[in-house]
Scaffold this motif. Sequence first.
Motif, short mmCIF file in Angstrom:
data_model
loop_
_atom_site.label_atom_id
_atom_site.label_comp_id
_atom_site.label_asym_id
_atom_site.label_seq_id
_atom_site.Cartn_x
_atom_site.Cartn_y
_atom_site.Cartn_z
N GLU A 131 41.52 54.11 53.43
CA GLU A 131 42.54 53.26 52.83
C GLU A 131 43.80 53.21 53.68
N LEU A 132 44.13 54.32 54.34
CA LEU A 132 45.30 54.35 55.21
C LEU A 132 45.12 53.45 56.43
N PHE A 133 43.89 53.41 56.95
CA PHE A 133 43.60 52.64 58.17
C PHE A 133 42.58 51.56 57.85
N THR A 134 43.06 50.39 57.52
CA THR A 134 42.16 49.30 57.14
C THR A 134 41.66 48.52 58.35
N GLU A 135 42.40 48.55 59.46
CA GLU A 135 41.96 47.86 60.67
C GLU A 135 40.83 48.67 61.31
N PRO A 136 39.68 48.05 61.60
CA PRO A 136 38.47 48.81 61.97
C PRO A 136 38.66 49.76 63.15
N ARG A 137 39.32 49.32 64.22
CA ARG A 137 39.43 50.20 65.40
C ARG A 137 40.33 51.39 65.10
N ARG A 138 41.45 51.15 64.40
CA ARG A 138 42.33 52.26 64.05
C ARG A 138 41.62 53.22 63.09
N ARG A 193 48.99 57.63 49.06
CA ARG A 193 49.05 56.94 47.78
C ARG A 193 47.71 57.07 47.06
N GLU A 194 47.79 57.01 45.75
CA GLU A 194 46.58 57.12 44.94
C GLU A 194 45.74 55.87 45.09
N VAL A 195 44.44 56.06 45.23
CA VAL A 195 43.50 54.94 45.32
C VAL A 195 42.31 55.23 44.43
N GLU A 392 35.14 50.53 48.06
CA GLU A 392 35.16 51.32 46.83
C GLU A 392 34.09 52.40 46.78
N ARG A 393 33.17 52.38 47.75
CA ARG A 393 32.14 53.43 47.80
C ARG A 393 32.36 54.37 48.97
N ALA A 394 33.55 54.33 49.56
CA ALA A 394 33.82 55.11 50.77
C ALA A 394 33.68 56.61 50.52
N GLY A 395 34.15 57.08 49.37
CA GLY A 395 34.06 58.51 49.08
C GLY A 395 32.63 58.99 49.01
#
Length: 505
Positions: A131-138, A193-195, A392-395
């Motif tokens: 969530e902190l890094f939404t840009e794929p390369r970062r 931040r909470e996600v 939403e399934r990242a965890g």
Amino acid sequence: MSQQHAHNSPGLRAWLGLLVILGPVLLVSMDGSILFLAMSRVSQALTPTADQALWILDIYGFAVGSLLIAFGNIGDRYGRLRLLMIGTAAFGIGSAGAAFAPSPELLIVARALMGVAGATLLPSALAVLSELFTEPRRRAQAIGIFAAAFAAGFAIGPVAGGILLERFWWGSVFLINLPVIALFLFFAPILLREVRATRPGHVDALSVVTSAAGLLLTIYGLKYSAAEGLSTVPVLVGIAGLVLLAWFARRQRSLRHPLIEFSLFRDRVFTVAIITGLLPLAAWSATAYLAGIYLQSVLDLPVLRAALLALPGAAVLTVTCVVTPFLVDRIGKRTALVICHLSIAAGLLSLLPTSITGGIGWYVASTTIAGIGYGICFSVVADTAVGAVPAERAGSAGAIAETSNEIGNALGIALLGSLAALVFRLQGPDLAPTLDGTLQLPDLAPAVVVEAKTAFVAGLHVIAAVAVVLHTALGVLALRWLPGSVTAQAGSDIRSGDTTDRAEV
């Protein structure tokens, strides 16, 4: 200008957030190995039985491995930052309890609490990063750094333990966790931040219990069968665990909101990456464990010097984790995975010239060469798992990746370690089941010592040879299975729903 400033500010906040997250992640992985050097002091202070000593060592990994998937899903549903904060606080309580435990039983309980807390930290931390890094390369860079910290923790755990034990009592290996935890609990609410997932539905409690119990019982059965030979209780426990896991897998297919999306494994890139998370960790844990005994009991090196010899390989592994996202962006995941497996195979091949009279140089060369492959393994597995699923399934996806590492770690010592023990029993003097047990016997003739050490080194060579074959086969599999156009960008295409084929530039 203001728009540019608004774009740059979150970037700085994200990198500071990553720095804060790395503290607990490093602690979780360090505590998986930091007790290896401290157990002799623990045994002197608390006088545990043989079974209690095994539980002190194993309960942490059992708890982490068996609960990762469950807590990855719970964090998705009820808040990743909340779970991260609760888990970190619980890890601190467990650490303090372990440091001052007055009995083996209470130390086991404290280590179990640390394991449960560790299982909450890993998938939640990985999901917060996505969530902190939404840009794929970062995002790939951040996950590479995350993976590097996790991998480095395993490597530096024994070194940190050895340094602390030279000056302080055994509980200090746990107390060093508390300052890092305090810093995290202070800064995390400011920088993170909470996600929560927007996914509807509730957590299936039966699936949570079944997945945890199935993994715990299976790992228990494997490890105790390897350590003590085939006997009724461990075998039955292991079979019960496999039955529970099979039933869990069937149940997931019938649930509207499953804990694990087994459909992910239809993607060959995801599947090969998860296998890459499992088997290299099995080879790593078995060879690292046996090589530690080789350096100390065969070559008679002091404990701290033996630990320091692992630092070159740990440094290569850590750097490789960080640079792998850049490498993958240029050569593609298929080539990276092939390099991963072949470099591990080449590194393990370097163990074969070791002998009872010398082999320090070969050991350092082995860990350094294989460190390239292990670094790619950590980075590619984590990035692929998170990148191949919706946000939403990242965890849960991160939990699958971390679980493959933990289970690989357990299977390595359980299966490959038992193979080495078998070789020792067949070729050794048959006075005790292990090398250390044999060397502790009184009035040993020099010829018996040589025979025992030679048998142990033969077992190490067999394990290395088996791992070389497996990794060579996996390299060929990656070459044949994966398309040549698989790059680091592919994960972002899947996440955004873009299925358009991309050609590598």
